[in-house]
Scaffold this active site. Structure first.
Site, PDB file in Angstrom:
ATOM      1  N   PHE A 156      -8.434  19.685 -25.559  1.00  0.00           N
ATOM      2  CA  PHE A 156      -8.772  18.266 -25.526  1.00  0.00           C
ATOM      3  C   PHE A 156      -9.949  18.130 -24.563  1.00  0.00           C
ATOM      4  O   PHE A 156     -10.025  18.838 -23.564  1.00  0.00           O
ATOM      5  CB  PHE A 156      -7.603  17.360 -25.119  1.00  0.00           C
ATOM      6  CG  PHE A 156      -8.033  15.920 -25.149  1.00  0.00           C
ATOM      7  CD1 PHE A 156      -8.243  15.294 -26.371  1.00  0.00           C
ATOM      8  CD2 PHE A 156      -8.338  15.225 -23.996  1.00  0.00           C
ATOM      9  CE1 PHE A 156      -8.740  13.989 -26.424  1.00  0.00           C
ATOM     10  CE2 PHE A 156      -8.832  13.929 -24.050  1.00  0.00           C
ATOM     11  CZ  PHE A 156      -9.025  13.309 -25.270  1.00  0.00           C
ATOM     12  N   THR A 157     -10.847  17.199 -24.856  1.00  0.00           N
ATOM     13  CA  THR A 157     -12.122  17.091 -24.139  1.00  0.00           C
ATOM     14  C   THR A 157     -11.960  17.096 -22.613  1.00  0.00           C
ATOM     15  O   THR A 157     -12.479  17.979 -21.927  1.00  0.00           O
ATOM     16  CB  THR A 157     -12.861  15.813 -24.572  1.00  0.00           C
ATOM     17  OG1 THR A 157     -11.969  14.700 -24.424  1.00  0.00           O
ATOM     18  CG2 THR A 157     -13.290  15.892 -26.038  1.00  0.00           C
ATOM     19  N   TYR A 182       0.833  -1.206   0.000  1.00  0.00           N
ATOM     20  CA  TYR A 182       0.000   0.000   0.000  1.00  0.00           C
ATOM     21  C   TYR A 182       0.865   1.252   0.000  1.00  0.00           C
ATOM     22  O   TYR A 182       0.590   2.213  -0.706  1.00  0.00           O
ATOM     23  CB  TYR A 182      -0.917   0.008   1.236  1.00  0.00           C
ATOM     24  CG  TYR A 182      -1.959   1.104   1.170  1.00  0.00           C
ATOM     25  CD1 TYR A 182      -3.215   0.852   0.624  1.00  0.00           C
ATOM     26  CD2 TYR A 182      -1.671   2.391   1.625  1.00  0.00           C
ATOM     27  CE1 TYR A 182      -4.164   1.858   0.539  1.00  0.00           C
ATOM     28  CE2 TYR A 182      -2.618   3.400   1.538  1.00  0.00           C
ATOM     29  CZ  TYR A 182      -3.861   3.132   0.998  1.00  0.00           C
ATOM     30  OH  TYR A 182      -4.794   4.129   0.908  1.00  0.00           O
ATOM     31  N   LYS A 200      -1.321   5.809 -23.804  1.00  0.00           N
ATOM     32  CA  LYS A 200      -0.974   6.023 -25.221  1.00  0.00           C
ATOM     33  C   LYS A 200       0.494   5.669 -25.433  1.00  0.00           C
ATOM     34  O   LYS A 200       0.851   4.511 -25.490  1.00  0.00           O
ATOM     35  CB  LYS A 200      -1.265   7.472 -25.624  1.00  0.00           C
ATOM     36  CG  LYS A 200      -2.754   7.783 -25.838  1.00  0.00           C
ATOM     37  CD  LYS A 200      -3.486   7.988 -24.561  1.00  0.00           C
ATOM     38  CE  LYS A 200      -4.856   8.612 -24.753  1.00  0.00           C
ATOM     39  NZ  LYS A 200      -5.568   8.707 -23.484  1.00  0.00           N
ATOM     40  N   ARG A 230     -14.967  12.944 -33.984  1.00  0.00           N
ATOM     41  CA  ARG A 230     -14.252  14.053 -33.352  1.00  0.00           C
ATOM     42  C   ARG A 230     -14.715  15.316 -34.060  1.00  0.00           C
ATOM     43  O   ARG A 230     -14.058  15.854 -34.922  1.00  0.00           O
ATOM     44  CB  ARG A 230     -12.730  13.883 -33.464  1.00  0.00           C
ATOM     45  CG  ARG A 230     -12.177  12.742 -32.625  1.00  0.00           C
ATOM     46  CD  ARG A 230     -11.825  13.110 -31.189  1.00  0.00           C
ATOM     47  NE  ARG A 230     -12.848  12.903 -30.183  1.00  0.00           N
ATOM     48  CZ  ARG A 230     -12.599  12.545 -28.935  1.00  0.00           C
ATOM     49  NH1 ARG A 230     -11.386  12.280 -28.525  1.00  0.00           N
ATOM     50  NH2 ARG A 230     -13.569  12.453 -28.051  1.00  0.00           N
ATOM     51  N   PHE A 270     -20.167  12.947 -25.975  1.00  0.00           N
ATOM     52  CA  PHE A 270     -19.844  12.004 -27.049  1.00  0.00           C
ATOM     53  C   PHE A 270     -19.757  10.565 -26.562  1.00  0.00           C
ATOM     54  O   PHE A 270     -19.987   9.639 -27.316  1.00  0.00           O
ATOM     55  CB  PHE A 270     -18.530  12.401 -27.744  1.00  0.00           C
ATOM     56  CG  PHE A 270     -17.358  12.510 -26.815  1.00  0.00           C
ATOM     57  CD1 PHE A 270     -17.134  13.677 -26.094  1.00  0.00           C
ATOM     58  CD2 PHE A 270     -16.473  11.457 -26.661  1.00  0.00           C
ATOM     59  CE1 PHE A 270     -16.053  13.774 -25.224  1.00  0.00           C
ATOM     60  CE2 PHE A 270     -15.392  11.546 -25.795  1.00  0.00           C
ATOM     61  CZ  PHE A 270     -15.187  12.719 -25.075  1.00  0.00           C
ATOM     62  N   ASP A 298       0.928  18.581 -21.761  1.00  0.00           N
ATOM     63  CA  ASP A 298       0.164  17.335 -21.912  1.00  0.00           C
ATOM     64  C   ASP A 298       1.008  16.443 -22.807  1.00  0.00           C
ATOM     65  O   ASP A 298       1.029  16.595 -24.025  1.00  0.00           O
ATOM     66  CB  ASP A 298      -1.219  17.599 -22.531  1.00  0.00           C
ATOM     67  CG  ASP A 298      -2.011  16.302 -22.679  1.00  0.00           C
ATOM     68  OD1 ASP A 298      -1.399  15.211 -22.616  1.00  0.00           O
ATOM     69  OD2 ASP A 298      -3.235  16.373 -22.880  1.00  0.00           O
TER      70      ASP A 298
HETATM   71  N1  F0G Z   1      -4.808  14.314 -23.167  1.00  0.00           N
HETATM   72  C1  F0G Z   1      -4.874  13.836 -24.409  1.00  0.00           C
HETATM   73  C2  F0G Z   1      -4.171  14.553 -25.507  1.00  0.00           C
HETATM   74  C3  F0G Z   1      -5.600  12.670 -24.672  1.00  0.00           C
HETATM   75  O1  F0G Z   1      -5.650  12.205 -25.915  1.00  0.00           O
HETATM   76  C4  F0G Z   1      -6.260  12.014 -23.608  1.00  0.00           C
HETATM   77  C5  F0G Z   1      -7.066  10.830 -23.848  1.00  0.00           C
HETATM   78  C6  F0G Z   1      -6.163  12.550 -22.326  1.00  0.00           C
HETATM   79  C7  F0G Z   1      -5.414  13.694 -22.139  1.00  0.00           C
HETATM   80  C8  F0G Z   1      -6.875  11.943 -21.148  1.00  0.00           C
HETATM   81  O2  F0G Z   1      -6.246  10.791 -20.747  1.00  0.00           O
HETATM   82  O3  F0G Z   1      -7.938   8.983 -21.163  1.00  0.00           O
HETATM   83  O4  F0G Z   1      -5.955   8.600 -19.700  1.00  0.00           O
HETATM   84  O5  F0G Z   1      -7.799  10.038 -18.939  1.00  0.00           O
HETATM   85  N2  F0G Z   1      -7.442  10.488 -24.977  1.00  0.00           N
HETATM   86  C9  F0G Z   1      -8.165   9.285 -25.336  1.00  0.00           C
HETATM   87  C10 F0G Z   1      -8.444   9.322 -26.798  1.00  0.00           C
HETATM   88  C11 F0G Z   1      -9.372   9.023 -24.514  1.00  0.00           C
HETATM   89  O6  F0G Z   1      -9.128   8.381 -27.260  1.00  0.00           O
HETATM   90  O7  F0G Z   1      -7.990  10.202 -27.499  1.00  0.00           O
HETATM   91  P1  F0G Z   1      -7.040   9.538 -20.110  1.00  0.00           P
END
Ligand code: F0G
Length: 461
Positions: A129-130, A77, A263, A387, A453, A220
């Site tokens: 980014f979303t 832990y 990624k 997208r 989405f 990022d």
């Molecule tokens: N920043 C970028 C540029 C991303 O592409 C993603 C995730 C995140 C942050 C968030 O990271 O999913 O680990 O919480 N992108 C995925 C995609 C979901 O399909 O492009 P996460």
């Protein structure tokens, strides 16, 4: 006789040791499945999908070395030795001083946004980014897009469409004052622009500018190794540098980072936040306990941290990136040969099809990208992702964002599919393109409040 070989192809720097069998479906089964999923590819069952290009996130194949490391995970832990291995890998390859593991990227974004953003702050970024923007907004910030105009033009062949427009940033600083800007949110390889890179020259210029005003750069770094590959291929002075060296240099020009290890880092789950500031680290280490878990595991199992540490090193191998981006480029060139309109130059993690150009008879309110993703699935069981307007969501005042880019992302998981799969995908896209005039749009019949989405439902017009 001498062979006249002009071209030398890339190939994967690995061989396949284990395979996962896939279910093959009929067109009738797929029509039923996508209708039940409300024409949202996120709501399909993965067993009904043949080639899954929904995302490159968490869909990587791990190597034998990663699986080996997995077995050595220390599940304590507190003070897990796997945490110290992850910390050492991040310090060695990325150069950041302090790290906080998180279960994935958005958890790091949440913590960092809470620490650095005050209500009414402006957060300039090279395209939204979303999840990143949502956490900035939930922390009280207002996102401002400062990417170069070329990024919004699917036809522009600018080699570094991820670049920041320093004049746009300067305007924000003049208008709001530097004190209102806690940091510039800088993504390497900009996802929503089509996997497009930032140049080192631009980053250096941004560093010089932000130093003048004492503004941080928060990186990022989700796809930093892919960005480094493009710098190596396209930027003068970097052709002889290794990806490892370029990644280290990129990170050295920034003050902290959030990372989705799902990624570039070649794992199925994980992320972290990094910073060079002790105060920020202290607060993050405290906050992570509230949301994720103790600061030496942050929502991850010890084995996950082991796999990330190995994955980081593997992702920085030049041959890996050459094959990785080479495969994406192979698919892109095939699609272009068939006349399918795609974002150029070809990006790092996938092919982005221009749905506005593909289905010009649909208005943006008829969801061209959502429609096209559904049609691709029906044609061949290939799952892609919208997208465009659905992903862009609504502003705080409830109005829809109308993004210039209305794209379908064909995202390629790392080390998962073969060149034959790429052929099948391109041929299917060509087939749908041939019958594009008969394709009708969609209407939204269910809309969730956040990140719509993922769960929205649609019906055929
Ligand atoms: N920043 C970028 C540029 C991303 O592409 C993603 C995730 C995140 C942050 C968030 O990271 O999913 O680990 O919480 N992108 C995925 C995609 C979901 O399909 O492009 P996460």
């Amino acid at each position: 006789m001498k062979n006249q070989i002009i071209k030398r192809s890339w190939a994967e720097p690995y061989k396949i040791k284990m395979v996962e069998l896939l279910k093959m479906t009929t067109r009738q089964q797929r029509i039923k499945a996508i209708k039940e999923a409300g024409y949202n590819t996120f709501l399909l069952k993965s067993e009904d999908v043949y080639i899954d290009l929904l995302t490159d996130s968490g869909t990587n194949s791990m190597s034998d070395r990663q699986w080996g490391a997995f077995m050595t995970g220390d599940e304590a832990y507190a003070g897990s030795k796997s945490y110290y291995k992850l910390e050492a890998a991040i310090q060695k390859y990325y150069g950041y001083k302090y790290i906080v593991p998180t279960h994935q990227g958005r958890a790091a974004e949440n913590i960092l946004s809470k620490i650095l953003i005050k209500k009414g702050d402006i957060i300039p970024g090279n395209m939204y980014f979303t999840t990143t923007r949502l956490h900035q907004e939930l922390a009280g910030g207002i996102f401002a897009d400062i990417i170069i105009d070329e990024a919004h033009d699917p036809l522009s062949e600018h080699p570094f469409k991820g670049n920041v427009d320093i004049d746009k940033l300067d305007k924000l600083v003049k208008e709001h004052g530097a004190a209102k800007i806690p940091y510039v949110s800088l993504a390497t390889n900009v996802n929503l622009a089509g996997g497009q890179p930032v140049s080192m020259a631009n980053l250096k210029e941004l560093r010089a500018y932000t130093n003048k005003y004492n503004i941080r750069i928060i990186h990022d770094m989700t796809r930093v190794a892919e960005n480094a590959y493009f710098i190596q291929q396209r930027e003068f002075g970097y052709e002889k540098k290794t990806i490892k060296e370029i990644v280290f240099e990129i990170c050295s020009l920034t003050d902290g980072a959030t990372m989705s290890a799902k990624k570039d880092a070649l794992v199925n789950i994980g992320g972290f936040m990094a910073t060079n500031e002790w105060d920020v680290f202290e607060e993050a280490r405290n906050l992570v306990v509230v949301y994720e878990g103790l600061h030496t595991y942050g929502g991850l199992a010890g084995r996950d941290m082991e796999a990330i540490a190995v994955g980081i090193a593997e992702s920085l191998d030049d041959n890996h990136q050459k094959a990785r981006v080479g495969q994406v480029e192979y698919l892109g060139h095939k699609m272009m040969e068939y006349g399918v309109p795609i974002v150029k130059p070809i990006g790092g993690h996938g092919i982005f099809v221009d749905a506005k150009a593909f289905l010009p008879h649909l208005t943006q309110d008829q969801f061209p990208a959502q429609t096209l993703a559904a049609e691709m699935y029906i044609d061949s069981g290939v799952r892609t992702m919208e997208r465009g307007i659905v992903s862009a969501g609504r502003k705080a005042n409830g109005e829809n964002y109308y993004p210039k880019l209305e794209l379908v992302r064909f995202t390629i998981p790392r080390r998962v599919y073969t060149q034959a799969h790429m052929d099948v995908i391109a041929e299917s896209a060509a087939h749908v393109y041939d019958k594009r005039k008969s394709i009708k749009g969609l209407e939204m019949i269910y809309e969730p409040k956040y990140l719509r989405f993922f769960q929205a439902k649609f019906a055929k017009l």
